[in-house]
Scaffold this active site. Structure first.
Site, mmCIF file in Angstrom:
data_model
loop_
_atom_site.group_PDB
_atom_site.id
_atom_site.type_symbol
_atom_site.label_atom_id
_atom_site.label_comp_id
_atom_site.label_asym_id
_atom_site.label_seq_id
_atom_site.Cartn_x
_atom_site.Cartn_y
_atom_site.Cartn_z
ATOM 1 N N CYS A 83 0.834 -1.203 0.000
ATOM 2 C CA CYS A 83 0.000 0.000 0.000
ATOM 3 C C CYS A 83 0.873 1.259 0.000
ATOM 4 C CB CYS A 83 -0.894 -0.011 1.243
ATOM 5 S SG CYS A 83 -1.970 1.431 1.357
ATOM 6 N N CYS A 86 1.223 4.104 3.681
ATOM 7 C CA CYS A 86 2.164 4.172 4.812
ATOM 8 C C CYS A 86 3.558 3.749 4.367
ATOM 9 C CB CYS A 86 1.726 3.221 5.936
ATOM 10 S SG CYS A 86 0.232 3.741 6.788
ATOM 11 N N GLN A 277 -7.956 19.494 9.295
ATOM 12 C CA GLN A 277 -6.754 18.786 9.727
ATOM 13 C C GLN A 277 -7.090 17.302 9.872
ATOM 14 O OE1 GLN A 277 -3.779 20.095 9.973
ATOM 15 N NE2 GLN A 277 -4.175 22.299 10.013
ATOM 16 N N PHE A 306 -3.430 31.720 5.411
ATOM 17 C CA PHE A 306 -3.805 30.357 5.020
ATOM 18 C C PHE A 306 -4.715 29.793 6.116
ATOM 19 C CE2 PHE A 306 0.407 31.313 3.359
ATOM 20 C CZ PHE A 306 0.300 31.023 2.011
ATOM 21 N N ASN A 311 -9.583 27.397 11.641
ATOM 22 C CA ASN A 311 -9.144 26.443 12.666
ATOM 23 C C ASN A 311 -8.254 27.092 13.736
ATOM 24 O OD1 ASN A 311 -8.785 23.633 13.619
ATOM 25 N ND2 ASN A 311 -6.699 23.826 12.819
ATOM 26 N N GLU A 327 -7.246 33.559 3.169
ATOM 27 C CA GLU A 327 -7.270 32.203 2.627
ATOM 28 C C GLU A 327 -7.657 32.279 1.149
ATOM 29 O OE1 GLU A 327 -7.169 28.757 3.450
ATOM 30 O OE2 GLU A 327 -8.072 28.501 1.475
ATOM 31 N N ASP A 354 -5.356 34.917 -3.388
ATOM 32 C CA ASP A 354 -4.269 33.975 -3.667
ATOM 33 C C ASP A 354 -2.983 34.546 -3.064
ATOM 34 O OD1 ASP A 354 -2.218 32.482 -4.674
ATOM 35 O OD2 ASP A 354 -2.969 32.446 -6.729
ATOM 36 N N ASP A 375 0.140 29.178 8.080
ATOM 37 C CA ASP A 375 -0.021 27.716 8.006
ATOM 38 C C ASP A 375 -0.244 27.309 6.550
ATOM 39 O OD1 ASP A 375 -0.558 25.049 8.453
ATOM 40 O OD2 ASP A 375 -2.560 25.381 9.279
ATOM 41 N N CYS A 401 3.777 21.726 6.990
ATOM 42 C CA CYS A 401 3.675 20.284 6.721
ATOM 43 C C CYS A 401 4.814 19.834 5.822
ATOM 44 C CB CYS A 401 2.303 19.931 6.135
ATOM 45 S SG CYS A 401 1.887 20.879 4.676
#
Ligand SMILES: C[S@@+](CC[C@H](N)C(=O)[O-])C[C@H]1O[C@@H](n2cnc3c(N)ncnc32)[C@H](O)[C@@H]1O
Length: 445
Positions: A83, A86, A277, A306, A311, A327, A354, A375, A401
């Site tokens: 897979c 992961c 999230q 962003f 959140n 955003e 943007d 973020d 991220c």
């Protein structure tokens, strides 16, 4: 059709692993050439088999472990190795996050000349390593030869959907439902006209949104609805683009039907296709850590770039004088504004633009901020760094991220007179190679 001939040997070979790549593959050398070995850990000796060969390096997969690392554990999923979802299940969860902290340190050192070895980082925020995933996209494929509809993730080395019965990283209500989903779709006239299912789980509700390439029959619709009732799931259909998504389940379609709660105080309503999230346990901890670092005062003005659904914006608004969220997705800013109103917050404003484009004339660029939270997506926020330099807030919190773009952008902020005082990783995506992290900066006098 004739099978494409492989240009490399399929014969397993023995190899010693000396290092690990940023995406969790073991590194080895064969006849002076680098080989990246999937499923192998440093200090191991494994039997491997080539899966790809290139001019500068080869790729192989582990077929047998001859000498195991002390950090090796039994994968939690039978499909691990096949897979594509992961890549780190063979590494103990506490070592996975250590490995990610080392990656953060290495990126910060190499790209931004910042010294944040693992010991100097904030303690990693930790998550359960199973059932953590509340958001995702499942692939669907009817395979005539097997007379079966496959529902799952894509294979690592082939463009097929994995034939899997369960996914242990998905929240269990969906992770254990793959055979039933396969059966449902297999019973429809549309069985080969559903390419994917979007899953979105809130605090109380599970939503599944089926992309449908053709109009379902009355009988198909009845089956979808019955499935929703039987498994207590909200069923949505998406005939065209995201905005075409509609609720099929016969329940009252209130705006906060699908929502997640934050800090025991906020209700965040969203649509199944909105960005949320992935991991709610980390999300709560991440927001708490962000608020603690930023230490917002009642009279302060904050900018949240962003901002998505709000959140971070709404938790910040509980503490600040006022907050502006910016955003790029119109639907998200609209829902962010509705969420602010739903939670009785009147000190928040949202703008849709943007953020890779020129913002010289933007209304929100003409104001002064005490603190800014950023973020961005994986690509980072390079274009915004000069604007942050210009706005010159006292504190900046960067949530990332992707450590490479984080380090690149922090190097810019350092040029604008900021000092990175804290950095640390978060276990947002256990068993995958994705690294979520946070850095806090203060303006030097
Ligand atoms: C990592 S998400 C964070 C969202 C939000 N802060 C949260 O915690 O849910 C990144 C956000 O950036 C937005 N985005 C991506 N590219 C953008 C761009 N070029 N301009 C503005 N926003 C963008 C996405 O729509 C998404 O909402």
């Amino acid at each position: 059709m004739a099978k494409r001939k492989q240009k490399f040997s399929q014969e397993p070979f023995e190899v010693a692993i000396t290092d690990i790549t940023h995406d969790g593959r073991g590194v080895a050398h064969v006849d002076g050439k680098v080989v990246f070995v999937h499923g192998a850990l440093p200090d191991e000796v494994v039997m491997a088999q080539y899966v790809k060969t290139r001019k500068d390096y080869d790729e192989a997969k582990t077929v047998d472990v001859l000498t195991a690392s002390n950090d090796r554990v039994e994968p939690i999923c039978e499909s691990f190795g096949i897979c594509g979802g992961c890549s780190l299940q063979h590494l103990a969860p506490e070592k996975q996050i250590y490995f990610k902290a080392k990656q953060l340190a290495s990126n910060l050192r190499k790209q931004a000349k910042l010294s944040f070895d693992v010991d100097a980082q904030m303690p990693a925020l930790r998550s359960p390593s199973e059932g953590y995933r509340f958001k995702g996209r499942l692939g669907v494929k009817y395979v005539a030869k097997k007379e079966k509809v496959l529902v799952g993730f894509r294979e690592k080395f082939a463009p097929f959907i994995v034939d899997m019965d369960r996914c242990p990283v998905l929240e269990a209500r969906v992770g254990n439902l793959l055979p039933q989903l396969s059966e449902l779709i297999g019973s429809l006239t549309l069985l080969d006209k559903i390419p994917q299912i979007e899953l979105a789980i809130g605090s109380d509700q599970v939503a599944l949104s089926f992309r449908v390439l053709e109009e379902p029959t009355e009988d198909d619709l009845a089956k979808f609805k019955a499935f929703g009732v039987e498994h207590n799931i909200l069923i949505y259909l998406q005939p065209k683009n995201e905005a075409s998504t509609f609720l099929l389940s016969e329940v009252e379609d209130t705006e906060d039907l699908l929502n997640y709660r934050l800090m025991d105080r906020l209700t965040m309503a969203f649509k199944p296709y909105h960005f949320t999230q992935v991991n709610p346990v980390i999300n709560e901890q991440m927001i708490a850590q962000a608020l603690k670092l930023l230490n917002i005062q009642k009279d302060e003005k904050v900018l949240d770039l962003f901002c998505g659904l709000g959140n971070f914006t709404l938790p910040l608004a509980l503490e600040a004088g006022s907050v502006i969220g910016v955003e790029g997705d119109k639907s998200l800013t609209e829902w962010a504004a509705k969420n602010a109103a739903r939670n009785g917050l009147d000190n928040v404003e949202f703008y849709c633009t943007d953020l890779t484009q020129n913002q010289d004339n933007a209304d929100w660029m003409q104001l002064k901020y005490d603190a800014i939270l950023v973020d961005p997506p994986r690509s980072g926020a390079l274009e915004m760094m000069a604007y942050l330099g210009k706005l010159a807030p006292k504190r900046i919190l960067y949530v990332s991220c992707h450590p490479a773009t984080l380090a690149r952008d922090l190097a810019e902020l350092v040029q604008y007179g900021y000092e990175v005082t804290d950095a640390g990783v978060m276990d947002m995506f256990p068993h995958t190679a994705h690294v979520e992290s946070m850095a806090f900066l203060v303006k030097k006098d």
